[in-house]
Write a protein that holds these residues in place. Sequence first.
Motif, PDB file in Angstrom:
ATOM      1  N   GLY A 205       1.923 -10.714  13.687  1.00 22.66           N
ATOM      2  CA  GLY A 205       0.555 -10.259  13.879  1.00 22.66           C
ATOM      3  C   GLY A 205      -0.008  -9.438  12.749  1.00 22.66           C
ATOM      4  N   ILE A 206       0.702  -9.298  11.626  1.00 21.35           N
ATOM      5  CA  ILE A 206       0.227  -8.497  10.479  1.00 21.35           C
ATOM      6  C   ILE A 206      -0.445  -9.439   9.478  1.00 21.35           C
ATOM      7  N   PRO A 207      -1.737  -9.261   9.178  1.00 23.40           N
ATOM      8  CA  PRO A 207      -2.394 -10.102   8.165  1.00 23.40           C
ATOM      9  C   PRO A 207      -1.783  -9.863   6.786  1.00 23.40           C
ATOM     10  N   VAL A 208      -1.890 -10.868   5.950  1.00 25.01           N
ATOM     11  CA  VAL A 208      -1.323 -10.773   4.599  1.00 25.01           C
ATOM     12  C   VAL A 208      -1.976  -9.644   3.785  1.00 25.01           C
ATOM     13  N   PRO A 209      -3.315  -9.445   3.827  1.00 25.06           N
ATOM     14  CA  PRO A 209      -3.878  -8.317   3.079  1.00 25.06           C
ATOM     15  C   PRO A 209      -3.340  -6.961   3.529  1.00 25.06           C
ATOM     16  N   VAL A 210      -3.102  -6.818   4.826  1.00 28.17           N
ATOM     17  CA  VAL A 210      -2.535  -5.559   5.313  1.00 28.17           C
ATOM     18  C   VAL A 210      -1.124  -5.364   4.757  1.00 28.17           C
ATOM     19  N   ALA A 211      -0.336  -6.431   4.736  1.00 29.23           N
ATOM     20  CA  ALA A 211       1.005  -6.341   4.167  1.00 29.23           C
ATOM     21  C   ALA A 211       0.950  -5.984   2.686  1.00 29.23           C
ATOM     22  N   MET A 212      -0.059  -6.520   1.986  1.00 25.37           N
ATOM     23  CA  MET A 212      -0.199  -6.208   0.572  1.00 25.37           C
ATOM     24  C   MET A 212      -0.487  -4.718   0.364  1.00 25.37           C
ATOM     25  N   VAL A 213      -1.432  -4.167   1.123  1.00 24.94           N
ATOM     26  CA  VAL A 213      -1.749  -2.742   1.003  1.00 24.94           C
ATOM     27  C   VAL A 213      -0.540  -1.897   1.406  1.00 24.94           C
ATOM     28  N   TRP A 214       0.191  -2.335   2.433  1.00 23.31           N
ATOM     29  CA  TRP A 214       1.382  -1.608   2.873  1.00 23.31           C
ATOM     30  C   TRP A 214       2.427  -1.539   1.754  1.00 23.31           C
ATOM     31  N   GLU A 215       2.628  -2.674   1.092  1.00 21.12           N
ATOM     32  CA  GLU A 215       3.569  -2.700  -0.037  1.00 21.12           C
ATOM     33  C   GLU A 215       3.086  -1.817  -1.189  1.00 21.12           C
ATOM     34  N   MET A 216       1.788  -1.784  -1.406  1.00 21.75           N
ATOM     35  CA  MET A 216       1.247  -0.939  -2.468  1.00 21.75           C
ATOM     36  C   MET A 216       1.536   0.531  -2.183  1.00 21.75           C
ATOM     37  N   VAL A 217       1.332   0.962  -0.949  1.00 22.17           N
ATOM     38  CA  VAL A 217       1.570   2.365  -0.598  1.00 22.17           C
ATOM     39  C   VAL A 217       3.051   2.706  -0.735  1.00 22.17           C
ATOM     40  N   LEU A 218       3.909   1.839  -0.203  1.00 23.61           N
ATOM     41  CA  LEU A 218       5.341   2.114  -0.288  1.00 23.61           C
ATOM     42  C   LEU A 218       5.825   2.144  -1.738  1.00 23.61           C
ATOM     43  N   THR A 219       5.329   1.223  -2.555  1.00 20.98           N
ATOM     44  CA  THR A 219       5.755   1.183  -3.954  1.00 20.98           C
ATOM     45  C   THR A 219       5.231   2.378  -4.727  1.00 20.98           C
ATOM     46  N   THR A 220       4.063   2.872  -4.386  1.00 20.29           N
ATOM     47  CA  THR A 220       3.557   4.079  -5.041  1.00 20.29           C
ATOM     48  C   THR A 220       4.538   5.240  -4.853  1.00 20.29           C
ATOM     49  N   GLY A 221       5.033   5.398  -3.645  1.00 24.94           N
ATOM     50  CA  GLY A 221       6.009   6.458  -3.411  1.00 24.94           C
ATOM     51  C   GLY A 221       7.313   6.221  -4.139  1.00 24.94           C
ATOM     52  N   LEU A 222       7.797   4.976  -4.134  1.00 25.90           N
ATOM     53  CA  LEU A 222       9.066   4.680  -4.799  1.00 25.90           C
ATOM     54  C   LEU A 222       9.002   4.950  -6.299  1.00 25.90           C
ATOM     55  N   VAL A 223       7.980   4.422  -6.962  1.00 23.53           N
ATOM     56  CA  VAL A 223       7.879   4.603  -8.415  1.00 23.53           C
ATOM     57  C   VAL A 223       7.598   6.070  -8.752  1.00 23.53           C
ATOM     58  N   SER A 224       6.881   6.783  -7.891  1.00 21.95           N
ATOM     59  CA  SER A 224       6.675   8.220  -8.135  1.00 21.95           C
ATOM     60  C   SER A 224       8.000   8.964  -8.121  1.00 21.95           C
ATOM     61  N   VAL A 225       8.868   8.618  -7.176  1.00 20.43           N
ATOM     62  CA  VAL A 225      10.197   9.254  -7.135  1.00 20.43           C
ATOM     63  C   VAL A 225      11.001   8.907  -8.380  1.00 20.43           C
TER      64      VAL A 225
END
Length: 372
Positions: A205-225
């Motif tokens: 039930g998760i649209p692809v654009p939502v998954a894209m934004v979700w990955e962007m947020v998670l990756t922002t935290g990972l690369v910041s660390v």
Amino acid sequence: MVRRRERREPLSSNPAQAEPPRGPGPERPYSPGPERPYSPGPERPYSPGPERPYSPGPERPYGLGFGLGSLGRPNSIASQFDFWDDRYEGRRLFAELLGTFFLVLVAAGAGMVNARFGGHAVPGVARVVAPALMVMAIILFMGTVSGAHLNPVVSAAFALRGDFPWKRVPAYVVAQFAGAVLATLLLWALIGRHGSAGLTLPGPGIPVPVAMVWEMVLTTGLVSVILGTASGAQQVGAFAAIGVGSYIALAGLWGAPVSGASMNPARSLGPALVLGDWHAWWAYLVGPAAGAALAVGIAQILRGPGGGMHGRQAAQGTIGLQWRGDRDRRAAAPPSGQPPVTQPQAPPAAGPPATGSKAAGPTEEAAGPGHG
């Protein structure tokens, strides 16, 4: 001429005629005398002496003779700064391929093994924590060889920060994707294909654009660390593996049901290429890339441009810079009978040293704004 010795009369044995015993005499009080004021003398001005111009010495051409003379070294090219030439490039690329291979072997293999044995062999918590533990192990055992990027967007983020040369990014990305493809091929050959197991896909039930934004947020935290623990302001060396691995585990525990918490295009697109399933592939390319760019902007705000010397060493590895194998040391040694080649040193700066300051060593670097 002979000198006549005077004859001394012997001391009288008569006590009456003997000399009286001598006493210590009256005690004289101590007198320090008049105090003399301190006079430093005339001040002599500081004179640095004549300035010596920098002379790099004769330039050695990189011709056929140079290449044949360095065949004992990895990749046979030498220069003053080891990382900026290709001396150890083969080792670095192999390290990236091997590290990404193990990462995808665990990340994709957990889902494929779970599907192969009925869906209950590998718990959900283990499926998201296992890749984090693998990343920690890889950073600890070969992070000094290549920097242990294991992720194309991490390589691009280090390059955007100025800690990694752009000319090396394409080869790193190819090695990372090759490791992901090889891991998926091995899993497919050993346990077979089981639907979409091993892929990173949006949750039910998760649209692809939502998954894209979700990955962007998670990756922002990972690369910041990653950028933060590698910077000169708070560089923590091998303990960076704990910070990076902990973030991957935490992000997977709460973010995996939405998008799979990939945060890594090689981890997602490598299995997609082998299994031929390109559903929502662009979300796992655009999302992590945008998140890495945002993390670089955050690092710029927090610490200024660049990660300093420690950031460059963390991004590039220190092979050939702080350590090298015995074979490399023997190959780098000059032939017998020839003096060792020494690097020219720049002349000292003119002027007196600042009062109360100490000279910085050759590897010291200030930590603060502008040095990450």
